[in-house]
Design an enzyme around this catalytic site. Structure first.
Site, PDB file in Angstrom:
ATOM      1  N   MET A   1      -3.948  -5.986  -7.776  1.00 24.42           N
ATOM      2  CA  MET A   1      -2.784  -5.385  -7.122  1.00 24.42           C
ATOM      3  C   MET A   1      -3.074  -3.981  -6.613  1.00 24.42           C
ATOM      4  SD  MET A   1      -0.294  -7.492  -7.318  1.00 24.42           S
ATOM      5  CE  MET A   1       1.130  -6.419  -7.124  1.00 24.42           C
ATOM      6  N   PRO A   2      -4.237  -3.731  -6.031  1.00 26.32           N
ATOM      7  CA  PRO A   2      -4.454  -2.341  -5.601  1.00 26.32           C
ATOM      8  C   PRO A   2      -3.458  -1.934  -4.517  1.00 26.32           C
ATOM      9  CG  PRO A   2      -6.465  -3.670  -5.374  1.00 26.32           C
ATOM     10  CD  PRO A   2      -5.355  -4.605  -5.683  1.00 26.32           C
ATOM     11  N   THR A   3      -2.909  -0.745  -4.675  1.00 27.49           N
ATOM     12  CA  THR A   3      -1.991  -0.176  -3.687  1.00 27.49           C
ATOM     13  C   THR A   3      -2.581   1.145  -3.204  1.00 27.49           C
ATOM     14  OG1 THR A   3      -0.093  -1.229  -4.737  1.00 27.49           O
ATOM     15  CG2 THR A   3       0.366   0.660  -3.337  1.00 27.49           C
TER      16      THR A   3
END
Lengths: 65, 65, 65, 65, 65, 65
Positions: free
Chosen positions: E1-3
């Site tokens: 879930m990299p943001t």
């Protein structure tokens, strides 16, 4: 002068982070035409109990269907 | 209502942080003409393995020339 | 390598911003003992309709007592 | 696609965080008319020594009057 | 879930942004082993009068030596 | 002292923002047990050309299947 803040789940090894920031920096220079020295990247390791999607903490089990 | 987010390498003492936020708040009020009570500052201590410049993690040794 | 993100209401002149970042950088170097060249500051001008305190947008009138 | 970054003092239990993100997600969908699955929330637990208001760290005692 | 939150000087074309986010997403998946659908990127276009390094706004001329 | 940064696509009316921040503040106080006056919310309106998911800008058409 691109400056990155990247949030990702905790648990990545330093080796993964090393390859990740190298690759991010390389493609940033290629696509934006900037110097590597102007690329700053700050990573934030996020615990699963601190990230929620659709109102559910990622540390909680997914509801069975 | 200035709100500050400041990222700095981990390792600062509380005494350093205390003098730092006092000074930041003072010069903010002087130059922007606002009340001290409206100045909020949040510090983030960043590990050297989580900060990269020019594609190199700060926890890694500098390349010899 | 302190990096600042500062949110403030829109409407500041460039002259105010200039004095503000000069002063912030100076006291940061004095209190943290770092080089000026390592201090990065990014300002965000925020519209009053985009900031709320106590559930009230700053573009809305304060409730009379 | 609302994405939330929320800073709060450390010390909240997982149960409090669970109820908090559920409620935030619910009212976001109600007032903005979006899908729950599009709501992402990232919490940051902040130490009192890393938050200052009016130039005083929250880990320091309030000045007596 | 990299943001990702990425701040860059204003003035990039949509075509540059398109290539940039494609490349960032690709190398993120390669080095972190995640799904492309879990990669979110938010760009912020920053005016030169809102970014300072070493106490100087980037909209101001560099001092002659 | 919860402080919110919320990114959402541009295009919300002030009336929607007003209801949104009221509701967020209310449920924050209910679930975290804090004072409304301690809740600060900053909204960021993001253009679709500045947000990407899965490597695609939201201003670009979805690929047909």
């Amino acid at each position: 002068m691109p400056t990155f803040h990247i949030e990702l789940f905790e648990g990545r090894s330093i080796e993964q982070k090393r390859k990740f920031v190298e690759a991010i920096t390389r493609v940033t220079c290629e696509t934006l035409g900037c110097e590597a020295s102007s690329v700053d990247i700050i990573l934030t390791d996020v615990k699963r109990e601190n990230w929620a999607t659709a109102g559910r903490l990622w540390s909680d089990p997914e509801p069975s269907v």
